[in-house]
Write a protein that holds these residues in place. Structure first.
Motif, PDB file in Angstrom:
ATOM      1  N   VAL A 180      39.004 -13.467  74.169  1.00  7.05           N
ATOM      2  CA  VAL A 180      37.618 -13.114  74.506  1.00  7.05           C
ATOM      3  C   VAL A 180      37.413 -11.632  74.207  1.00  7.05           C
ATOM      4  O   VAL A 180      38.225 -10.800  74.608  1.00  7.05           O
ATOM      5  N   PRO A 181      36.328 -11.275  73.492  1.00  8.26           N
ATOM      6  CA  PRO A 181      36.094  -9.853  73.216  1.00  8.26           C
ATOM      7  C   PRO A 181      35.845  -9.086  74.512  1.00  8.26           C
ATOM      8  O   PRO A 181      35.298  -9.626  75.473  1.00  8.26           O
ATOM      9  N   GLY A 182      36.244  -7.832  74.523  1.00  7.24           N
ATOM     10  CA  GLY A 182      36.042  -6.998  75.699  1.00  7.24           C
ATOM     11  C   GLY A 182      34.576  -6.679  75.924  1.00  7.24           C
ATOM     12  O   GLY A 182      33.709  -6.987  75.104  1.00  7.24           O
ATOM     13  N   GLY A 227      32.996  -3.801  75.867  1.00  9.07           N
ATOM     14  CA  GLY A 227      32.447  -2.908  74.853  1.00  9.07           C
ATOM     15  C   GLY A 227      32.074  -3.647  73.581  1.00  9.07           C
ATOM     16  O   GLY A 227      31.030  -3.402  72.976  1.00  9.07           O
ATOM     17  N   ALA A 228      32.939  -4.574  73.164  1.00 10.91           N
ATOM     18  CA  ALA A 228      32.654  -5.366  71.963  1.00 10.91           C
ATOM     19  C   ALA A 228      31.452  -6.272  72.182  1.00 10.91           C
ATOM     20  O   ALA A 228      30.610  -6.434  71.291  1.00 10.91           O
ATOM     21  N   GLN A 229      31.336  -6.834  73.367  1.00 13.60           N
ATOM     22  CA  GLN A 229      30.188  -7.697  73.662  1.00 13.60           C
ATOM     23  C   GLN A 229      28.887  -6.900  73.674  1.00 13.60           C
ATOM     24  O   GLN A 229      27.858  -7.381  73.206  1.00 13.60           O
ATOM     25  N   VAL A 230      28.932  -5.675  74.181  1.00 19.67           N
ATOM     26  CA  VAL A 230      27.737  -4.818  74.166  1.00 19.67           C
ATOM     27  C   VAL A 230      27.364  -4.473  72.729  1.00 19.67           C
ATOM     28  O   VAL A 230      26.182  -4.495  72.352  1.00 19.67           O
ATOM     29  N   ALA A 231      28.356  -4.192  71.894  1.00 15.83           N
ATOM     30  CA  ALA A 231      28.094  -3.871  70.484  1.00 15.83           C
ATOM     31  C   ALA A 231      27.510  -5.078  69.758  1.00 15.83           C
ATOM     32  O   ALA A 231      26.568  -4.939  68.963  1.00 15.83           O
ATOM     33  N   ILE A 232      28.032  -6.262  70.022  1.00 21.54           N
ATOM     34  CA  ILE A 232      27.500  -7.470  69.395  1.00 21.54           C
ATOM     35  C   ILE A 232      26.079  -7.734  69.865  1.00 21.54           C
ATOM     36  O   ILE A 232      25.205  -8.100  69.066  1.00 21.54           O
ATOM     37  N   ALA A 233      25.810  -7.523  71.158  1.00 26.31           N
ATOM     38  CA  ALA A 233      24.447  -7.705  71.676  1.00 26.31           C
ATOM     39  C   ALA A 233      23.486  -6.726  71.013  1.00 26.31           C
ATOM     40  O   ALA A 233      22.336  -7.082  70.705  1.00 26.31           O
ATOM     41  N   LEU A 239      28.600 -14.375  70.765  1.00 26.80           N
ATOM     42  CA  LEU A 239      28.510 -14.093  72.204  1.00 26.80           C
ATOM     43  C   LEU A 239      28.546 -15.370  73.023  1.00 26.80           C
ATOM     44  O   LEU A 239      29.236 -15.452  74.051  1.00 26.80           O
ATOM     45  N   LEU A 240      27.799 -16.373  72.581  1.00 25.50           N
ATOM     46  CA  LEU A 240      27.767 -17.631  73.332  1.00 25.50           C
ATOM     47  C   LEU A 240      29.128 -18.324  73.320  1.00 25.50           C
ATOM     48  O   LEU A 240      29.532 -18.921  74.313  1.00 25.50           O
ATOM     49  N   ARG A 241      29.843 -18.228  72.202  1.00 26.24           N
ATOM     50  CA  ARG A 241      31.189 -18.805  72.134  1.00 26.24           C
ATOM     51  C   ARG A 241      32.146 -18.044  73.050  1.00 26.24           C
ATOM     52  O   ARG A 241      33.013 -18.633  73.690  1.00 26.24           O
ATOM     53  N   ALA A 242      31.989 -16.728  73.130  1.00 29.87           N
ATOM     54  CA  ALA A 242      32.850 -15.925  74.010  1.00 29.87           C
ATOM     55  C   ALA A 242      32.592 -16.281  75.475  1.00 29.87           C
ATOM     56  O   ALA A 242      33.503 -16.243  76.291  1.00 29.87           O
ATOM     57  N   TRP A 243      31.350 -16.614  75.781  1.00 28.02           N
ATOM     58  CA  TRP A 243      30.999 -16.983  77.153  1.00 28.02           C
ATOM     59  C   TRP A 243      31.232 -18.463  77.422  1.00 28.02           C
ATOM     60  O   TRP A 243      30.901 -18.962  78.497  1.00 28.02           O
TER      61      TRP A 243
END
Length: 103
Positions: A6-8, A10-16, A71-75
């Motif tokens: 799962v991305p951290g 910070g990575a999730q914020v960057a992707i968003a 993002l949805l896959r990470a969640w």
């Protein structure tokens, strides 16, 4: 096969941010029926009309949609959640184009 990590945060914020900026850029191009660009060293602006500009808008929308899917896959979103997110994405893009269009 091992599950992908799962991305951290910070990575999730960057992707968003990529998702939001890609959608905003695509909507601006569609709403304005193109975009203008200026040379580095001055000179007149060049307007890129709709047919060519829509290619860039499609790339921005694709980049944004791939980020949203990541993002949805990470969640670990379920199937109905993916469908709802896709429908919400399209509705948000249509509304944003309507708001940004010239009056």
């Amino acid at each position: 096969m091992k599950p992908s990590p799962v991305p951290g945060t910070g990575a999730q914020v960057a992707i968003a941010a990529i998702v939001l900026l890609g959608m905003a850029g695509g909507c601006l191009i569609v709403a304005q029926s193109g975009f203008a660009t200026s040379p580095k060293r001055g000179g007149p602006s060049v307007f890129v009309p709709a047919p060519q500009a829509y290619l860039l808008a499609a790339i921005l929308y694709a980049m944004s949609a791939i980020g949203l899917l990541a993002l949805l896959r990470a969640w670990q979103a379920s199937g109905p959640a993916l469908a709802g997110a896709a429908a919400s994405y399209v509705l948000a893009a249509v509304c944003l184009v309507w708001v940004l269009r010239p009056h």
